[in-house]
Design a protein around this motif. Structure first.
Motif, PDB file in Angstrom:
ATOM      1  N   ALA A   1       0.816  -1.219   0.000  1.00  0.00           N
ATOM      2  CA  ALA A   1       0.000   0.000   0.000  1.00  0.00           C
ATOM      3  C   ALA A   1       0.852   1.272   0.000  1.00  0.00           C
ATOM      4  CB  ALA A   1      -0.992  -0.012   1.159  1.00  0.00           C
ATOM      5  N   PRO A   2       1.838   1.405   0.906  1.00  0.00           N
ATOM      6  CA  PRO A   2       2.627   2.645   0.874  1.00  0.00           C
ATOM      7  C   PRO A   2       3.663   2.689  -0.247  1.00  0.00           C
ATOM      8  CG  PRO A   2       3.317   1.249   2.708  1.00  0.00           C
ATOM      9  CD  PRO A   2       2.149   0.568   2.084  1.00  0.00           C
TER      10      PRO A   2
ATOM     11  N   ALA B   1       3.164   1.027  -3.628  1.00  0.00           N
ATOM     12  CA  ALA B   1       2.561   1.047  -4.958  1.00  0.00           C
ATOM     13  C   ALA B   1       1.152   1.637  -4.942  1.00  0.00           C
ATOM     14  CB  ALA B   1       2.526  -0.370  -5.535  1.00  0.00           C
ATOM     15  N   GLY B   2       0.657   1.977  -3.748  1.00  0.00           N
ATOM     16  CA  GLY B   2      -0.661   2.580  -3.643  1.00  0.00           C
ATOM     17  C   GLY B   2      -1.756   1.580  -3.326  1.00  0.00           C
ATOM     18  N   PHE B   3      -2.807   2.050  -2.674  1.00  0.00           N
ATOM     19  CA  PHE B   3      -3.939   1.189  -2.326  1.00  0.00           C
ATOM     20  C   PHE B   3      -4.680   0.625  -3.548  1.00  0.00           C
ATOM     21  CE2 PHE B   3      -3.256   3.138   1.788  1.00  0.00           C
ATOM     22  CZ  PHE B   3      -3.618   2.145   2.686  1.00  0.00           C
ATOM     23  N   PRO B   4      -4.814   1.384  -4.647  1.00  0.00           N
ATOM     24  CA  PRO B   4      -5.514   0.802  -5.803  1.00  0.00           C
ATOM     25  C   PRO B   4      -4.858  -0.479  -6.312  1.00  0.00           C
ATOM     26  CG  PRO B   4      -5.355   3.188  -6.054  1.00  0.00           C
ATOM     27  CD  PRO B   4      -4.518   2.828  -4.864  1.00  0.00           C
TER      28      PRO B   4
END
Lengths: 126, 126, 126, 126, 126, 126
Positions: free
Chosen positions: C102-103, C105-108
């Motif tokens: 999540a931190p 590559a991002g939550f999407p």
């Protein structure tokens, strides 16, 4: 040149690469989503970029397929496989170009791209 | 074939595309970082992929440059611009292939890639 | 070693990680698209990379899942979730590795990957 | 502030942007995959990021849509189109922001994103 | 409209956003690499895209910065931070937009982008 | 828990993984760019994500390196190579994890990442 002239060049280019029926089908998809998307693709992508010289159409098609394989863009890969065929690329050349991406973009990208190419190239001939 | 045969094919391929001095320089960089990186690039990338048929070397070079432009891989772009020249691509064909990426990967990717190509192609001829 | 030996190692590796039936199913998919895709995945990816030492299979599986989550490669994520289970990773470790992205590559990206993992891990046990 | 307070802020924020029914539907999807995914999205993404000042909600929505178009994240694009509407963005502003990405992330990314936006915005009003 | 008219619109747009001296400096960089790169950026990106209505210039700037942060395009980020200032964005709005990308593209992308923005915004005022 | 507690956990975590001097140096870099960047990385990334259980720190480090190799994030790769060493990963495990990315993200990504790891790991020991 004027926008309209670029549009007409782009339209002719798209029809040459895809055939008239397929060109119309694909344009309709863009137009129904957002008319300016169709307009800018016809004028700029088809009319200004694909009409350029120095690199021939088949090489442009294979380069585009290489990049879209790396980027994983689904809709554009489907379209560019069709265009590549229209530009004289064989099934072997299309798959070989995708396979060439294995050491550059990874096998997962090649796998995803070949699934799209397989589906497109197995469609009954129109 | 054996790994050693692939390695020798890959080495010859790299030397043909880059010249012997440049091939040695680039191999040394890989070897100094991690010997298995050099070995697998020579055996697999140069020896198994670039030696394949169906698509010629110049078209492979331009497709690779297209994909690396889209992916923004700095070191590999530098190398592949050199290889493209060795495979017969002109400066015009290399820049045209990068420009062709503008509607597919965006102008920022083209800009970054052309900076690398400009630097490589402006080096004094050896 | 010869290509055939790498192929046999890769095949055994794939069968160990996936089970024989699933390994055959997945190979068939590659083979039907492009026989050389199956060959190179078996020889190189399964036979040369996954057979290496220093990092154990479970850690390789979790690292691969982390990277495929970041890259968003659908087909390979599905496969690697199955392989991770075969390599001894629990459902918790697989989801925790995805959440760890999540931190980075991002939550999407995490969301997309967890949908695939959920589907795969909820399949009736064979 | 405590995690629970961030969670409550995030929940309220999500309900304001999506409506209560849609917020519950989307939370349920995350919760069913992995409860900590729901918790961290509510606390951190909705509760800590979207509640920040300096940039207003509509501009945040359009910036998020621009980035997700470039990244090609399917599930998050669907959600953020809905959130953008809740934050006061018109259909025209959403499509215009996607079109603005054409020279930055390429037309294929715009095409993929507009297909999602078209589907979401054509749903019967609830 | 004609290409030349789009070019002139794009040039004026670029000069308004960057100031005349900076616009000339950036154009010269493109022109020296490949004249058609300058021409197409001026005509298409600046002249056809940035001149569109519906979304105002400051919001376009912030959306572009969001996407370039996610994509990690170095040269274009530097330019677009300058353009954003010209379009009325404060330093706070630029950094806040980058920070907003943390849950969407990951903290590493935010870090890389903020380094560029810091360098640009700390330059002595001209 | 409160934000301040997460911050303190994150700080301790960072100091354990990097050593106090390096942790302070890296924090200072974030703080000088944008204080909220430091705060959110400490609270969320270090304090909420790295403190989680189920997957141990060394495996988290290797998974993070795998993903950052694929994404090509320069600054974060430098930091995570240092953190991996602090978490008990050997040089061999770090390079092996990067090499494992060759078939998933391509050799160019591995090359770029190994250059960063080589530089970091060749620094004189402090």
């Amino acid at each position: 040149m004027t926008d309209e002239q670029h549009f007409q060049h782009g339209l002719k280019m798209l029809q040459t690469m895809l055939g008239e029926a397929e060109a119309e089908r694909i344009r309709e998809g863009w137009r129904n989503m957002w008319p300016d998307l169709e307009r800018l693709i016809l004028e700029f992508v088809a009319g200004r970029i694909w009409t350029r010289s120095v690199v021939d159409l088949k090489t442009r098609s294979l380069s585009t397929i290489a990049a879209l394989t790396a980027l994983g863009r689904t809709n554009a890969l489907d379209l560019n496989v069709r265009m590549a065929v229209g530009n004289g690329a064989t099934k072997e050349e299309i798959f070989e170009t995708m396979l060439h991406m294995a050491p550059y973009a990874g096998f997962p990208a090649v796998w995803d791209a070949m699934m799209i190419a397989t589906r497109v190239l197995n469609e009954p001939r129109k």
